[in-house]
Design an enzyme around this catalytic site. Structure first.
Site, short mmCIF file in Angstrom:
data_model
loop_
_atom_site.label_atom_id
_atom_site.label_comp_id
_atom_site.label_asym_id
_atom_site.label_seq_id
_atom_site.Cartn_x
_atom_site.Cartn_y
_atom_site.Cartn_z
N VAL A 5 -2.87 -1.97 -7.53
CA VAL A 5 -3.33 -1.59 -6.19
C VAL A 5 -3.29 -0.07 -6.06
CG1 VAL A 5 -2.85 -1.70 -3.70
CG2 VAL A 5 -2.65 -3.78 -5.11
N HIS A 6 -2.25 0.56 -6.58
CA HIS A 6 -2.12 2.02 -6.59
C HIS A 6 -2.24 2.60 -5.18
CE1 HIS A 6 -1.50 4.38 -10.18
NE2 HIS A 6 -2.13 5.39 -9.63
#
Length: 198
Positions: free
Chosen positions: A130-131
């Protein structure tokens, strides 16, 4: 004065607006930045260990932990990224993808879908993907996985005994290889790495 950030494999480059959010004025090199961030993170580790009766699988905890980890380093600490990176979902989808991940992890825990180590390793890998933040996602997701393990009554991971896993060394190389294998659906390397000491 510009900071010399020569990025290593697996690191997310910062855009000029994100770099402008650097708080300490004495930082000139990547090494200086790593040292400064590590001091900030050590305080966050202590904070995270003191958290009781907190919902680790929530956006609030996710943001609070990142803020505690980097609030002396980046003005945007705890704020989701506002641009696409070399990894991660579309930046406009971060909140949605996080909610999905937290719901999935909650299901895994409640239904004992996997063993606790595998739940935490899968959670870690998915959070890295997802970062959510401009920087610090690997370190943040490792601390989130450890917090999740504590809520399940398990010991935190050793993470290969590699400390921060920021420096280019064998532990970091093994970690990145394990993450890439997990990206392809094979969690065996990651599960071995998270409890290894070398």
């Amino acid at each position: 004065m510009a900071i010399d950030l020569d990025e290593q494999d697996g690191q997310t480059p910062l855009d000029p607006d994100e770099l402008a959010g650097l708080i300490p004025t004495h930082v000139l090199t990547k090494g200086d930045l790593n040292d400064w961030e590590q001091e900030n993170i050590l305080r966050a580790v202590q904070w995270a260990r003191r958290q009781r009766k907190v919902d680790v699988l929530s956006e609030a905890f996710c943001r609070d932990l990142h803020k505690k980890m980097f609030d002396q380093t980046w003005s945007w600490a705890g704020t989701f990224r506002k641009s696409d990176k070399n990894i991660g979902c579309d930046w406009t989808q971060v909140s949605v993808k996080l909610r999905d991940l937290f719901d999935n992890a909650r299901w895994w825990v409640e239904n004992e879908t996997f063993a606790p180590d595998e739940i935490a390793a899968r959670f870690h890998r998915d959070l890295v993907w997802v970062h959510p933040f401009p920087n610090g996602n690997g370190r943040h997701s490792r601390m989130m996985a450890d917090a999740l393990l504590r809520t399940m009554g398990e010991a935190p991971f050793s993470w290969g005994g590699g400390g921060t896993l920021v420096k280019a060394d064998n532990a970091r190389s093994n970690y990145l290889a394990a993450l890439r294998a997990a990206d392809a659906g094979d969690y065996s390397l990651l599960l071995a790495f998270v409890r290894s000491t070398a």
